[in-house]
Design an enzyme around this catalytic site. Structure first.
Site, short mmCIF file in Angstrom:
data_model
loop_
_atom_site.label_atom_id
_atom_site.label_comp_id
_atom_site.label_asym_id
_atom_site.label_seq_id
_atom_site.Cartn_x
_atom_site.Cartn_y
_atom_site.Cartn_z
N GLU A 86 44.52 34.48 40.35
CA GLU A 86 44.59 33.66 39.14
C GLU A 86 43.79 34.24 38.13
OE1 GLU A 86 43.52 33.19 42.13
OE2 GLU A 86 41.74 31.68 42.48
N CYS A 99 39.77 49.00 46.67
CA CYS A 99 39.59 48.86 48.00
C CYS A 99 39.35 50.21 48.63
CB CYS A 99 40.69 48.14 48.66
SG CYS A 99 42.24 49.12 48.16
N PHE A 111 42.85 40.48 42.52
CA PHE A 111 42.42 40.63 41.13
C PHE A 111 42.59 42.12 40.67
CE2 PHE A 111 38.05 41.20 42.45
CZ PHE A 111 37.57 42.22 41.63
N LYS A 155 52.46 35.37 44.13
CA LYS A 155 51.31 34.57 43.73
C LYS A 155 50.20 35.42 43.52
CE LYS A 155 47.83 32.90 44.51
NZ LYS A 155 46.55 33.41 43.79
N SER A 188 40.37 39.68 50.14
CA SER A 188 39.22 40.00 50.96
C SER A 188 39.47 39.76 52.61
CB SER A 188 38.24 39.12 50.27
OG SER A 188 38.52 37.87 50.71
N GLU A 190 30.44 44.65 52.15
CA GLU A 190 31.40 45.26 51.08
C GLU A 190 30.75 44.76 49.56
OE1 GLU A 190 35.30 43.46 50.22
OE2 GLU A 190 36.02 45.68 49.89
#
Ligand code: NAD
Length: 505
Positions: free
Chosen positions: A185, A290, A158, A182, A235, A390
């Protein structure tokens, strides 16, 4: 009401196959939130396994024609795509700010860093140059070529809805593969706009398909026999499971996972420069990068001054909606994620650390959007949740150490190995750190050392499962396989039968 019908006025986002909108058939869907308002923004329809099969079939059908397309023509299409993305920066940035929540300035930075990869891929005629050895044996030459794999897949997170897809598909299609993307979402629209622009640039039908969905779509992609390679960013638990499943199914995989990035500050560092860098890299994008700095490791006496300098800067960070002029830090992606990030402020107190600034007191954190102000925790210890997890939010932890060796051990014991930075004026110390540290991307007085597109991006340890890093030269390697040709064009006059093992003559 049918489950695929959105409440009135809510936009419906679907997939895109063969350069045309494609309505998925599963009947399942998700809500795309506007994190700044806390309200639903759109509905995204999720693909079924059959929808994934349709996308892969389209990519498979497009592969023979695309792989035979001359490099100069592929380069021309990519160059046009580069220009179209450039012309649509504002439109794309507004999509990112609306669905992800990041500020417009940050969104434009993301687009610029993604676009670098399209620019890199425009050089595909040069990038696919092989090697040639003349006269390895009498009259025999050897050369190496690199060929595309076929249908390859990108599964993206995301936090970079435009950049990470560009990290993947630009090089993949430049190499002659066809691609199924892909996207997350939570942020489905940027991928659709990029695919529309690719079509406008002249990319043939089926070369770049977008399939919206969740685990159902991913699971089918990982087992589909026609999918030859999988690029994943997300992740660590999902990266690890995707790596294990897809490699078990015989696919080539690069799966980039999560991170916990340290910033080592030595006693000789410039305190103001280090504080500016920590604030920018810790709180930019609300800590949802990240490569965000998450833990500052302060060596020796500089710790007190540094914490005070960071504290002084926090009140002037303007927290607000990404689309509003002047906002410097937007919301987190979901309410649940905001609440999870905020819970670390309680863990910190329970585990003996000092909460210097609590972002829950920011006025924006009390509204309907998923906001949390910048937070600063001092005297954090390794093996506590604030240090080890994290957090992925605007929370900076400070660990105090008395020696470089102690600081290095803390960084190297961390299970992640994505990014790290050292702040110092001592070139010898920086060089030693670069030699010692077990992390894939190192910044020397640079807090977010994301490599430019002509190098490759990737962490070590639990930040990357697979052998090849993403984009740049390793991206080209990932999306191609080598073939070595040994050739002889003999003089018919010297031809004879020889059953011996071929050897150098
Ligand atoms: P995520 O792992 O939840 O999702 C990533 C993708 O995987 C999405 O497309 C999602 O739909 C899919 N997915 C999620 N759960 C799945 C499951 N159980 N099975 C199959 N597919 C699944 O990650 P996110 O929350 O979207 O992104 C944030 C994470 O990504 C952070 O951990 C961050 O560090 C990481 N990240 C890493 C890098 C890097 O380069 N190493 C870059 C960006 C983000």
């Amino acid at each position: 009401m049918s489950p695929t019908l959105a409440p009135a006025a809510l936009e419906v986002i679907d997939s895109r196959i063969d350069n045309a909108p494609y309505s998925t058939t599963s009947g399942r869907h998700g809500t795309v939130w506007n994190p700044a308002t806390g309200e639903p923004h759109a509905q995204v329809n999720f693909a079924s396994a059959e929808d994934v099969d349709a996308a892969v079939a389209s990519a498979k059908a497009a592969f023979p024609g695309w792989r035979a397309t001359p490099l100069s023509r592929r380069s021309e299409i990519l160059f046009r795509l580069r220009n179209l993305i450039d012309q649509n920066r504002d439109r794309l940035a507004r999509i990112l700010a609306t669905e992800n929540g990041k500020t417009l300035a940050d969104a434009k930075g993301e687009i610029a860093r993604g676009l670098e990869n399209v620019e890199f891929a425009c050089g595909i005629p040069n990038l696919l140059k092989g090697g040639y050895s003349e006269q390895v044996s009498t009259g025999v030459d050897v050369y190496q070529i690199r060929q595309p794999l076929g249908v390859v897949v990108g599964i993206t997170p995301f936090n970079f809805p435009a950049m990470v897809p560009m990290w993947m598909f630009a090089n993949a299609i430049a190499c002659g593969n066809t691609f199924v993307l892909k996207p997350s979402e939570k942020v489905p629209s940027a991928a659709i706009l990029l695919a529309e622009l690719a079509q406008e640039a002249g990319l043939p039908d089926g070369v770049l398909n977008v399939i919206q969905g969740d685990k159902v779509a991913v699971d089918r992609l990982l087992e589909h026999p026609e999918v030859k390679a999988v690029s994943f960013v997300g992740s660590t638990p999902v990266a690890k499971s995707i790596y294990e499943t897809a490699t078990r199914n015989g696919k080539r995989v690069q799966a980039l996972g999560g991170a916990k990035n340290h910033m080592l500050v030595l006693p000789d560092a410039d305190v103001d420069a280090a504080a500016d860098a920590a604030v920018s890299a810790g709180y930019g994008a609300a800590g949802q990068r990240c490569m965000a700095v998450s833990v500052i490791v302060a060596v020796g006496a500089i710790g007190d001054e540094l914490v005070a300098a960071i504290r002084r800067r926090i009140p002037s960070i303007k927290v607000g909606p990404g689309l509003a002029a002047g906002s410097e830090m937007g919301p987190l992606i979901t309410r649940e994620h905001r609440d999870r990030v905020a819970s670390y402020l309680d863990h910190a107190k329970e585990q003996g650390a000092t909460v210097e600034v609590d972002g829950r007191t920011d006025p924006m954190a009390k509204g309907d959007g998923f906001f949390l102000g910048a937070s600063l925790i001092d005297h954090v210890k390794p093996k506590t949740r604030c240090h080890d997890d994290e957090i992925f939010g605007p929370v900076l932890s400070v660990v105090r150490t008395s020696t470089y060796a102690e600081a290095l051990a803390i960084i190297n014991n961390n299970p992640y190995g994505n990014g790290v930075a050292i702040f110092t004026r001592d070139g010898g110390a920086a060089r030693q750190f670069q030699f010692d540290v077990e992390v894939g991307m190192v910044g020397i007085n640079v807090p977010i050392p994301v490599p430019v597109a002509s190098y490759s991006f990737g962490g070590w340890k639990s930040s990357l499962f697979g052998d090849l890093h993403m984009y740049g030269p390793e991206g080209i390697q990932f999306y191609t396989r080598g073939k070595v040709v040994t050739s002889r064009w003999p003089d018919p006059g010297t031809s004879r039968v020889d059953l011996g093992f071929p050897q150098v003559r």
